[in-house]
Design a protein around this motif. Structure first.
Motif, PDB file in Angstrom:
ATOM      1  N   UNK A 124       7.358   1.454   4.527  1.00 50.15           N
ATOM      2  CA  UNK A 124       7.527   0.674   3.304  1.00 50.15           C
ATOM      3  C   UNK A 124       6.647   1.484   2.133  1.00 50.15           C
ATOM      4  N   UNK A 125       5.715   2.283   2.422  1.00 49.68           N
ATOM      5  CA  UNK A 125       5.136   2.855   1.187  1.00 49.68           C
ATOM      6  C   UNK A 125       5.972   4.095   1.038  1.00 49.68           C
ATOM      7  N   UNK A 126       6.764   4.724   1.762  1.00 53.18           N
ATOM      8  CA  UNK A 126       7.462   5.752   1.221  1.00 53.18           C
ATOM      9  C   UNK A 126       8.907   5.217   0.575  1.00 53.18           C
ATOM     10  N   UNK A 145       6.671 -12.342   8.029  1.00 60.65           N
ATOM     11  CA  UNK A 145       7.370 -13.673   8.117  1.00 60.65           C
ATOM     12  C   UNK A 145       8.801 -13.533   8.668  1.00 60.65           C
ATOM     13  N   UNK A 146       9.128 -12.491   8.877  1.00 58.03           N
ATOM     14  CA  UNK A 146      10.550 -12.319   9.422  1.00 58.03           C
ATOM     15  C   UNK A 146      11.600 -12.069   8.378  1.00 58.03           C
ATOM     16  N   UNK A 147      11.170 -12.147   7.018  1.00 60.70           N
ATOM     17  CA  UNK A 147      12.350 -12.151   6.213  1.00 60.70           C
ATOM     18  C   UNK A 147      12.735 -10.742   5.844  1.00 60.70           C
ATOM     19  N   UNK A 148      12.002  -9.695   6.199  1.00 63.39           N
ATOM     20  CA  UNK A 148      12.412  -8.307   6.395  1.00 63.39           C
ATOM     21  C   UNK A 148      12.267  -7.765   7.750  1.00 63.39           C
ATOM     22  N   UNK A 149      12.996  -6.645   8.040  1.00 63.03           N
ATOM     23  CA  UNK A 149      12.846  -6.193   9.309  1.00 63.03           C
ATOM     24  C   UNK A 149      11.321  -5.805   9.801  1.00 63.03           C
ATOM     25  N   UNK A 150      10.896  -6.020  10.748  1.00 65.43           N
ATOM     26  CA  UNK A 150       9.759  -5.674  11.543  1.00 65.43           C
ATOM     27  C   UNK A 150       9.164  -4.472  11.423  1.00 65.43           C
ATOM     28  N   UNK A 151      10.411  -3.653  11.494  1.00 67.28           N
ATOM     29  CA  UNK A 151      10.123  -2.103  11.533  1.00 67.28           C
ATOM     30  C   UNK A 151       9.439  -1.667  10.188  1.00 67.28           C
ATOM     31  N   UNK A 152       9.642  -2.409   8.971  1.00 72.20           N
ATOM     32  CA  UNK A 152       9.145  -1.794   7.820  1.00 72.20           C
ATOM     33  C   UNK A 152       7.955  -2.157   7.784  1.00 72.20           C
ATOM     34  N   UNK A 153       7.341  -3.056   8.752  1.00 73.98           N
ATOM     35  CA  UNK A 153       5.613  -3.334   8.671  1.00 73.98           C
ATOM     36  C   UNK A 153       4.962  -2.502   9.681  1.00 73.98           C
ATOM     37  N   UNK A 154       5.948  -1.461  10.176  1.00 76.55           N
ATOM     38  CA  UNK A 154       5.045  -0.469  11.403  1.00 76.55           C
ATOM     39  C   UNK A 154       4.043   0.210  10.712  1.00 76.55           C
ATOM     40  N   UNK A 212       1.320  -0.055  -6.504  1.00 75.03           N
ATOM     41  CA  UNK A 212       2.055   0.329  -5.280  1.00 75.03           C
ATOM     42  C   UNK A 212       1.498  -0.261  -4.216  1.00 75.03           C
ATOM     43  N   UNK A 213      -0.003  -0.308  -4.182  1.00 67.16           N
ATOM     44  CA  UNK A 213      -0.571  -0.953  -3.000  1.00 67.16           C
ATOM     45  C   UNK A 213      -0.216  -2.569  -3.068  1.00 67.16           C
ATOM     46  N   UNK A 214       0.090  -3.213  -4.102  1.00 69.77           N
ATOM     47  CA  UNK A 214       0.119  -4.311  -4.336  1.00 69.77           C
ATOM     48  C   UNK A 214       1.732  -4.925  -3.723  1.00 69.77           C
ATOM     49  N   UNK A 215       2.464  -3.908  -4.194  1.00 72.84           N
ATOM     50  CA  UNK A 215       4.081  -3.968  -3.707  1.00 72.84           C
ATOM     51  C   UNK A 215       4.086  -3.730  -1.862  1.00 72.84           C
ATOM     52  N   UNK A 216       3.468  -2.828  -1.724  1.00 69.63           N
ATOM     53  CA  UNK A 216       3.437  -2.828   0.032  1.00 69.63           C
ATOM     54  C   UNK A 216       2.944  -4.025   0.587  1.00 69.63           C
ATOM     55  N   UNK A 217       1.827  -4.564   0.010  1.00 67.86           N
ATOM     56  CA  UNK A 217       1.338  -5.709   0.612  1.00 67.86           C
ATOM     57  C   UNK A 217       2.108  -7.076   0.519  1.00 67.86           C
ATOM     58  N   UNK A 218       2.917  -7.083  -0.346  1.00 68.25           N
ATOM     59  CA  UNK A 218       3.869  -8.082  -0.443  1.00 68.25           C
ATOM     60  C   UNK A 218       5.131  -7.835   0.475  1.00 68.25           C
ATOM     61  N   UNK A 219       5.455  -6.772   0.638  1.00 67.67           N
ATOM     62  CA  UNK A 219       6.570  -6.212   1.595  1.00 67.67           C
ATOM     63  C   UNK A 219       6.099  -6.437   2.930  1.00 67.67           C
ATOM     64  N   UNK A 220       4.653  -6.267   3.249  1.00 66.54           N
ATOM     65  CA  UNK A 220       4.127  -6.447   4.496  1.00 66.54           C
ATOM     66  C   UNK A 220       4.222  -7.913   5.083  1.00 66.54           C
ATOM     67  N   UNK A 221       3.640  -8.861   4.105  1.00 67.84           N
ATOM     68  CA  UNK A 221       3.688 -10.202   4.428  1.00 67.84           C
ATOM     69  C   UNK A 221       5.031 -10.679   4.681  1.00 67.84           C
ATOM     70  N   UNK A 222       6.166 -10.315   3.812  1.00 70.34           N
ATOM     71  CA  UNK A 222       7.465 -10.681   4.022  1.00 70.34           C
ATOM     72  C   UNK A 222       8.032 -10.440   5.243  1.00 70.34           C
ATOM     73  N   UNK A 223       7.775  -8.987   5.694  1.00 71.05           N
ATOM     74  CA  UNK A 223       8.017  -8.616   6.954  1.00 71.05           C
ATOM     75  C   UNK A 223       7.507  -9.342   7.926  1.00 71.05           C
TER      76      UNK A 223
END
Length: 528
Positions: free
Chosen positions: A401-403, A381-390, A368-379
């Motif tokens: 994104x962890x929840x 980069x602007x490919x996902x909403x910045x709010x997910x990386x809050x 799950x940590x690995x998944x949130x890291x990928x989401x974090x990098x994608x957010x």
């Protein structure tokens, strides 16, 4: 092909600002790989692999390990060149462009989050077995397993006779989510101790079971053949190999350590091949012990055809066998503990179950940590909403994104059997590894003179072998699970063109290379 690429020179400049100390030799790399790989796959998949291939699952371990070997050699070249966050997603962005990078990142959800769901279900099986052995208590079957899924026409259909919801799996998935949200992480010592627990438990299993092997349990060796009987899908030795691939995920922990390795051109291949060879031997001994102790012949249905593990028919047949007092290995949710108990080593079976209960939640956490890291990098980069990386103001974690990830993991664990989750996860992993192999070959042609701390040997032999191996294992999966990847990919394309295509930083003319990435070598696949 989308040519919106992150400039490779900018990424490499970031990587060169601070170089990691080269201190790892071949022995340290091999030990790193052993700790990363050995774990969930062998604890959880033995029964499902036996149902698909019978004793022939031993060949399946060899085949899956061979595909991992060529994929790992491709992975190592890019990992050494680009020691930054994002793993396969970042590599693809730098070489093949934004669209394919998005598809890799989207596929990695199947790899990380669905893998975490599979481990949660595997933990549930060992937990319930240990609870019954120690206290005699059992949850109602409806609350201890999810439903079996089949296709009714083109729509998935849930058979709730097999179960309704896997409550223990939900509990462990949400518990790990809570730990990640509040910022609780494992220390290196705790992680090393848990690795030692896993290895010690499996070594105990080998020592106890292998000397007492019964040769007759190995016949017939390949009851379902190599490709499975006509009228079945995802069965046979190759079908089992496509599932057992899950047991090797984590091998690229070695390749991502290339920048910290002395003489990487020599030591990285030694570490990779040595790790995979030792794990394969270890797995073969565990499989031989389980087969030799109890037998591993598949459960069959009408017409003598083997049943798909996790299917409604398979669960019903296993229940009928249990009522008759002859539950086979392939029906167990805790195969290794079951094998020990079957040969009158109940205490050792409980120890095996306890080891799995200790070790598997840490694997869920890392996935799950690995998944949130990928989401974090994608957010970012602007490919996902910045709010997910809050980042949470108090806990300093990407809590949103962890929840979201935790709820996704819990839902999968609640409603799907482990075999289907593993096969879905492998579909995403194989796609990501295929594009890594393609990226290595494309970059060799596009920029052959660029400095490479590690060069994949015979890249135009190894690369196509990796591509072929990934494609072959993908098409060896059950067709229903193969279908998940294109459907998931189509949904990802809709999201990309609705949001990321216009909102990505590169689309808006901004190329950001983050200094903080330099402090986090590429996120390795979690140990399973």
């Amino acid at each position: 092909m989308d040519m919106r690429v992150k400039p490779l020179d900018a990424i490499l400049a970031t990587a060169r600002r601070k170089s990691l100390h080269r201190s790892l030799g071949p022995i340290q790399l091999t030990l790193l790989g052993l700790g990363a790989i050995i774990g969930t796959g062998i604890f959880v998949l033995t029964a499902a692999a036996a149902q698909k291939a019978g004793p022939g699952m031993m060949w399946s371990f060899v085949i899956a390990g061979s595909v991992c070997a060529v994929a790992a050699l491709c992975y190592a070249e890019l990992a050494a060149m680009l020691p930054v966050s994002g793993s396969a997603y970042t590599y693809t962005y730098a070489v093949l462009g934004e669209l394919l990078a998005w598809m890799v990142g989207w596929a990695l959800i199947l790899e990380y989050a669905v893998s975490a769901s599979a481990v949660s279900v595997g933990w549930s099986g060992y937990f319930m077995g240990l609870l019954k052995s120690w206290t005699g208590l059992e949850l109602p079957h409806a609350l201890a397993a999810g439903p079996a899924w089949t296709l009714d026409g083109w729509m998935p259909h849930a058979d709730f006779a097999a179960g309704v919801v896997n409550v223990p799996a939900i509990v462990v998935a949400l518990g790990v989510t809570w730990l990640l949200v509040i910022g609780t992480t494992e220390s290196a010592r705790v992680n090393a101790a848990l690795v030692a627990v896993k290895v010690a438990a499996l070594t105990m299993f080998i020592v106890v079971t292998v000397p007492g092997i019964h040769g007759e349990h190995f016949a017939p060796f390949t009851p379902n053949g190599w490709f499975g009987p006509a009228g079945t899908t995802g069965m046979g030795v190759f079908g089992a190999a496509s599932s057992i691939f899950f047991a090797y995920v984590g091998f690229d922990a070695v390749s991502t350590a290339a920048e910290e390795t002395r003489n990487p051109q020599r030591n990285v291949p030694i570490g990779l091949i040595g790790t995979l060879a030792m794990c394969t031997v270890f797995y073969l001994l565990v499989a031989a012990g389980a087969i030799g102790a109890t037998g591993a012949q598949p459960v069959t249905g009408a017409g003598g055809l083997p049943l798909q593990p996790g299917s409604a028919e398979f669960i019903a047949q296993c229940a009928a066998l249990a009522r008759s007092g002859s539950t086979p290995l392939v029906c167990s949710n805790e195969a290794l503990a079951y094998a020990l108990r079957a040969i009158n080593h109940s205490v050792l079976g409980d120890i095996m179950g306890f080891a799995a209960n200790l070790a598997l939640p840490s694997v869920i956490l890392m996935m799950m940590f690995g998944q949130t890291r990928i989401f974090f990098v994608m957010a970012r980069d602007g490919l996902l909403p910045d709010g997910l990386a809050a980042v949470h103001p108090r806990w300093k974690t990407p809590h949103r994104m962890t929840i979201i990830t935790g709820l996704f993991v819990a839902a999968g664990a609640a409603m799907l059997p482990v075999g289907q989750l593993v096969d879905i996860s492998n579909a995403g992993t194989l796609f990501a590894f295929l594009l890594v192999a393609v990226s290595v070959m494309v970059l060799r042609l596009r920029d052959p003179h660029r400095a490479r701390p590690f060069r994949t040997p015979a890249v135009f032999v190894v690369g196509p072998l990796a591509v072929f191996g990934c494609v072959f294992l993908y098409f060896s999966l059950p067709w229903l699970n193969r279908l998940v990847l294109p459907i998931w990919g189509a949904a990802g394309l809709v999201i990309y063109f609705a949001y990321g295509f216009r909102r990505s930083h590169i689309a808006r003319g901004s190329v950001e290379v983050h200094e903080l990435d330099r402090d986090a070598p590429p996120q390795p696949l979690p140990p399973v």
